[in-house]
Motif scaffolding. Sequence first.
Motif, PDB file in Angstrom:
ATOM      1  N   GLY A  88      17.810  12.166 -21.021  1.00 19.60           N
ATOM      2  CA  GLY A  88      17.258  11.095 -21.796  1.00 19.60           C
ATOM      3  C   GLY A  88      17.560   9.671 -21.502  1.00 19.60           C
ATOM      4  N   LYS A  89      18.740   9.245 -21.410  1.00 20.58           N
ATOM      5  CA  LYS A  89      18.853   8.033 -21.225  1.00 20.58           C
ATOM      6  C   LYS A  89      18.362   7.253 -20.158  1.00 20.58           C
ATOM      7  CE  LYS A  89      23.245   7.166 -22.707  1.00 20.58           C
ATOM      8  NZ  LYS A  89      24.599   7.272 -22.309  1.00 20.58           N
ATOM      9  N   GLY A  90      18.471   8.010 -18.910  1.00 23.48           N
ATOM     10  CA  GLY A  90      17.945   7.549 -17.699  1.00 23.48           C
ATOM     11  C   GLY A  90      16.383   7.374 -17.671  1.00 23.48           C
ATOM     12  N   VAL A 147      29.068   3.305 -15.975  1.00 26.12           N
ATOM     13  CA  VAL A 147      28.793   4.525 -15.426  1.00 26.12           C
ATOM     14  C   VAL A 147      28.609   5.330 -16.783  1.00 26.12           C
ATOM     15  CG1 VAL A 147      29.846   6.682 -14.274  1.00 26.12           C
ATOM     16  CG2 VAL A 147      30.302   4.394 -13.297  1.00 26.12           C
ATOM     17  N   ARG A 148      27.332   5.764 -16.859  1.00 23.85           N
ATOM     18  CA  ARG A 148      27.043   6.330 -18.132  1.00 23.85           C
ATOM     19  C   ARG A 148      26.402   7.616 -18.245  1.00 23.85           C
ATOM     20  NH1 ARG A 148      22.643   2.119 -20.529  1.00 23.85           N
ATOM     21  NH2 ARG A 148      23.305   3.008 -22.467  1.00 23.85           N
ATOM     22  N   SER A 149      26.770   8.549 -19.068  1.00 26.87           N
ATOM     23  CA  SER A 149      26.521   9.809 -18.884  1.00 26.87           C
ATOM     24  C   SER A 149      25.325  10.030 -19.618  1.00 26.87           C
ATOM     25  CB  SER A 149      27.437  10.649 -19.772  1.00 26.87           C
ATOM     26  OG  SER A 149      27.363  10.240 -21.119  1.00 26.87           O
ATOM     27  N   ILE A 203      18.115   1.972 -30.951  1.00 23.99           N
ATOM     28  CA  ILE A 203      18.276   0.983 -29.840  1.00 23.99           C
ATOM     29  C   ILE A 203      19.490   0.499 -29.635  1.00 23.99           C
ATOM     30  CG2 ILE A 203      17.043  -1.015 -28.789  1.00 23.99           C
ATOM     31  CD1 ILE A 203      14.615  -0.499 -30.796  1.00 23.99           C
ATOM     32  N   GLU A 204      20.077   0.379 -28.375  1.00 23.80           N
ATOM     33  CA  GLU A 204      21.525  -0.438 -28.162  1.00 23.80           C
ATOM     34  C   GLU A 204      21.045  -1.632 -27.173  1.00 23.80           C
ATOM     35  OE1 GLU A 204      23.856   2.602 -26.255  1.00 23.80           O
ATOM     36  OE2 GLU A 204      23.841   4.000 -27.841  1.00 23.80           O
ATOM     37  N   PHE A 205      21.519  -2.770 -27.742  1.00 20.86           N
ATOM     38  CA  PHE A 205      21.261  -4.044 -26.952  1.00 20.86           C
ATOM     39  C   PHE A 205      22.483  -4.767 -26.850  1.00 20.86           C
ATOM     40  CE2 PHE A 205      21.926  -6.856 -30.456  1.00 20.86           C
ATOM     41  CZ  PHE A 205      21.687  -6.152 -31.597  1.00 20.86           C
ATOM     42  N   LEU A 225      19.796  -1.779 -23.511  1.00 22.38           N
ATOM     43  CA  LEU A 225      20.530  -0.790 -22.983  1.00 22.38           C
ATOM     44  C   LEU A 225      20.230   0.667 -23.102  1.00 22.38           C
ATOM     45  CD1 LEU A 225      23.748  -2.630 -22.966  1.00 22.38           C
ATOM     46  CD2 LEU A 225      22.392  -2.211 -21.036  1.00 22.38           C
ATOM     47  N   GLN A 226      19.440   0.997 -24.433  1.00 23.08           N
ATOM     48  CA  GLN A 226      19.244   2.286 -24.281  1.00 23.08           C
ATOM     49  C   GLN A 226      18.092   2.464 -25.564  1.00 23.08           C
ATOM     50  OE1 GLN A 226      22.745   4.831 -25.177  1.00 23.08           O
ATOM     51  NE2 GLN A 226      21.596   6.770 -25.494  1.00 23.08           N
ATOM     52  N   THR A 227      17.176   3.225 -25.543  1.00 24.25           N
ATOM     53  CA  THR A 227      16.463   3.620 -26.830  1.00 24.25           C
ATOM     54  C   THR A 227      16.234   5.220 -26.722  1.00 24.25           C
ATOM     55  OG1 THR A 227      14.440   3.083 -27.967  1.00 24.25           O
ATOM     56  CG2 THR A 227      14.139   3.437 -25.317  1.00 24.25           C
ATOM     57  N   ARG A 228      16.196   5.721 -27.996  1.00 26.94           N
ATOM     58  CA  ARG A 228      15.795   7.277 -28.051  1.00 26.94           C
ATOM     59  C   ARG A 228      15.340   7.214 -29.371  1.00 26.94           C
ATOM     60  NH1 ARG A 228      22.177   8.425 -27.873  1.00 26.94           N
ATOM     61  NH2 ARG A 228      22.839   6.828 -29.695  1.00 26.94           N
ATOM     62  N   ASN A 229      14.719   8.364 -29.341  1.00 29.77           N
ATOM     63  CA  ASN A 229      14.173   8.656 -30.751  1.00 29.77           C
ATOM     64  C   ASN A 229      15.317   9.159 -31.745  1.00 29.77           C
ATOM     65  OD1 ASN A 229      11.624   8.784 -29.735  1.00 29.77           O
ATOM     66  ND2 ASN A 229      11.638  11.259 -29.499  1.00 29.77           N
TER      67      ASN A 229
HETATM   68 MG    MG Z   1      24.439   4.989 -26.082  1.00 28.77          MG
END
Ligand code: MG
Length: 867
Positions: A20-22, A90-92, A320-322, A332-336
């Motif tokens: 999801g992240k990638g 390095v992010r999972s 959302i991560e910023f 840096l990240q967005t997801r539902n």
């Molecule tokens: Mg995150």
Amino acid sequence: KKYVYNFSEGNKDMKSLLGGKGANLGEMKGLGISVPPGFTITTESCNSYYENGERIKPEILKQINEQLQILEENIGKKLGSIDNPLLVSVRSGAVFSMPGMMDTILNLGLNDETTIALAKKNNNYRFAYDSYRRFIQMFSDVVMDVEKYKFEEVLTRVKNANGYEQDSELNEKDLFNIVEEFKAIYKKEVGREFPMSVKEQLMLAIEAVFRSWNNNRAKVYRRLHNISDKLGTAVNIQAMVFGNMGDNCGTGVSFSRNPVTGEDELFGEYLINAQGEDVVAGIRTPKNISVLKDDMPHLYKEFVEISKKLEQHYKDMQDIEFTIEDGRLYILQTRNAKRTPNAVVEVAVSLAEEGVISKEEVILRVGTEEINKLLHATFEEKSLKEAKQLTQGLAASPGAAVGGIYFTAQEAVEAAKTKPVILVREETSPEDIEGMISSEAIVTLRGGMTSHAAVVARGMGKCCVCGCQNMIINYAEKTLKIAGVTLHEGDIISVDGSSGKVYLGEVDKVDAKFSNRFNKLLGWADGIRELKVLANADNETDAKVAFEFGAEGIGLCRTEHMFFEEDRISLVRKMILASDTNERLRFLDRLQPIQSEDFYKIFKEAQGKSVNIRLLDPPLHEFLPKDKNTVKLIAEEIGISVNQLEAKIASIAEFNPMMGHRGCRLGITYPEIYLMQAKAISSAAIRARKEGIEVNVEIMIPLVGLEKELAVLREQIVELVEKEIQLYNADFKYKVGTMIEIPRACLIADKIAEHADFFSFGTNDLTQLTFGYSRDDAEKFIDIYKKKNILESDPFVHLDDSGVLELMKLAVEKAKTTKSGIKLGICGEHGGDERSILLCSKIGLGYVSCSPYRVIIARIAAAKAAI
Ligand code: MG
Ligand code: ADP
Ligand code: MG
């Protein structure tokens, strides 16, 4: 084969490959949103790692190095360079988001030399050593399993010694010393020096992320959310941006809408001069995102725009991560976003109102189990006012919970086996997941609305209150000091997740109310669905609730439940124990008006909606007295000796009552019982009609396996009812039909249909008899079957989609050859289960009937079935 993708090659539809992240990082790049560059190592690489004896194949290594080089050229920095070092995270990134379950390492690429280079380049030693100490700590934790607290202790000691309150007060000298201590801890714990080779750091980190897929908490989370163990995690390597370089830097998390209420407003927190998970970790108290408006007005505006853009693009609320580096905003990240059941409904319906999604999409988005939680109770006003309030924390996840307090996850799990528990902790971490699952509610001392406890609890639809700062928890003594009271392990508190208040003792609860948007959604569901939704209700109270929830009729009224009521059980017992038909008739005559009254009340509630009454079904001995005192009493009343009575009871007992003298077999052997019930039904209907109440009754004969059983009973019943109708010159609609719950009945459904106006599949018994599993004993092995993957799910919970369904399908087809318009439906537990409802719709049933509290869920599930 391609194992590594540049972010610019990915998009949101590649989740299963990129995680999801990638996938979302790629998607955001495509939208022109500022995302630090990087690349994703696919989930297939993770699976290959495991297949290959936990080693990364050379082919994959090669592709990683190629992408690394591209990244270095792109950004003009080099990993390990002592002029201008590149640092990466390095992010999972799993396919389904598992917040906090897996591991991420920041600032990778720092060693003694590159740290100095970083300091010089930015002219900021404090920042460089702050990054280095964070890296050592995360690397040790994630890669080498060194426990975090060993490092935290050092930080706390240095802060205390200098009178600092926050990490951000540590100066460059402090941090330099801390780095030295951290390296020493690493050496002591790991038995080697901290690796200075940046390539080695990178490879170890990638492998550690692969391994984190199989850590215990990730496994537990997957089991809870039904996520397959086979998916694997992707790994994202991304250039670092720094929120910890000074006061024009920061980091935060924000939802595009309020995940508690669903309101359309930013909901988040941030910290100035901080990095990564500082916000979530609860180390410093973060600022509300609305404060950013004053802190950095243009960045706030930019963030609002991005947040709206992402929402429109994904057609859903985002999490959302910023990070802000030197006054520049990076996403840096967005997801539902995970949200409360309440917010699920509010957000979905408002998105439809805004024209972003369709009504059908709204229906598909609401999980029936979430809705189920929405229907749960809140506290009763009066009882609430009288209760002693202990604290007011953040209302992190709504709900009302009462339980005994426990201070560790393990103790909570243990205690929850026998009673409701509430997990009380300073803060929660992913290791606490099992304890959280077992608890009714979670209460924490530290942490905000986006803390681990809050996010996870909302996802589970579990009540949670965070940041109750006046609590003093003593883990060693197992006590909680709060508002001048000392509570001990097991003491009862009440937690209101909607207000954030916590009360002493037990507060009474009341049922939930529905919001306007929720009612709107139900209206949409009703417009879409084709299946009718009826309810199982045995008395007028249940019927009333069922109709309030929107039931279109009563699909099953079990008459025997009425027999158990205090004032009549003794009559029932005497009826059963009667020595001959005449004596039995005497008691039946007395029971009849009582039953009639029950039915009349239900007809009155139903106002012409169909009411399906099932004639007596359970084995007779279920009604008989079990304790000595009652036996004695009854013996006296009937006027026989205790011994005689006991002999009588023993003669009625059966080895296998579920397959014994019950259902229509009773109707055949004691016709007078069913006739009494039929008469009670008629007279109730006649009485109701006299008062102008419409009556639409269905008389259902249970447990038919032979065509003749139904033929004989039907004839007797119809004869009686017709006589009554004539006698009283009445007119009410009635049907006579049967429950289909014996496999044999499915096989000869065409013949049975000749005597039936309707079929109601009794899937509890049908499942029991098809599998040969006793409903009351199967629990013991079904659990093991599930664990061993012999059964995918409990067939008593989700209708068996091959065996039992096949029988039902056959019965439907056969019945329709005899009577094309025969009324077909299901009653029993499966009627309120989404998966089963979808199957019922597939085989062409016309209605489902479920318990009153499942009616809402069934209405929505039925709509899903029609989409
Ligand atoms: Mg995150
Ligand atoms: P999780 O899946 O647990 O949320 P993430 O991979 O999102 O873990 O990383 C956690 C946090 O680390 C992010 O929210 C962000 O604040 C920080 N982070 C990750 N990568 C970077 C990066 N390249 N630059 C700056 N911060 C980062
Ligand atoms: Mg995390």
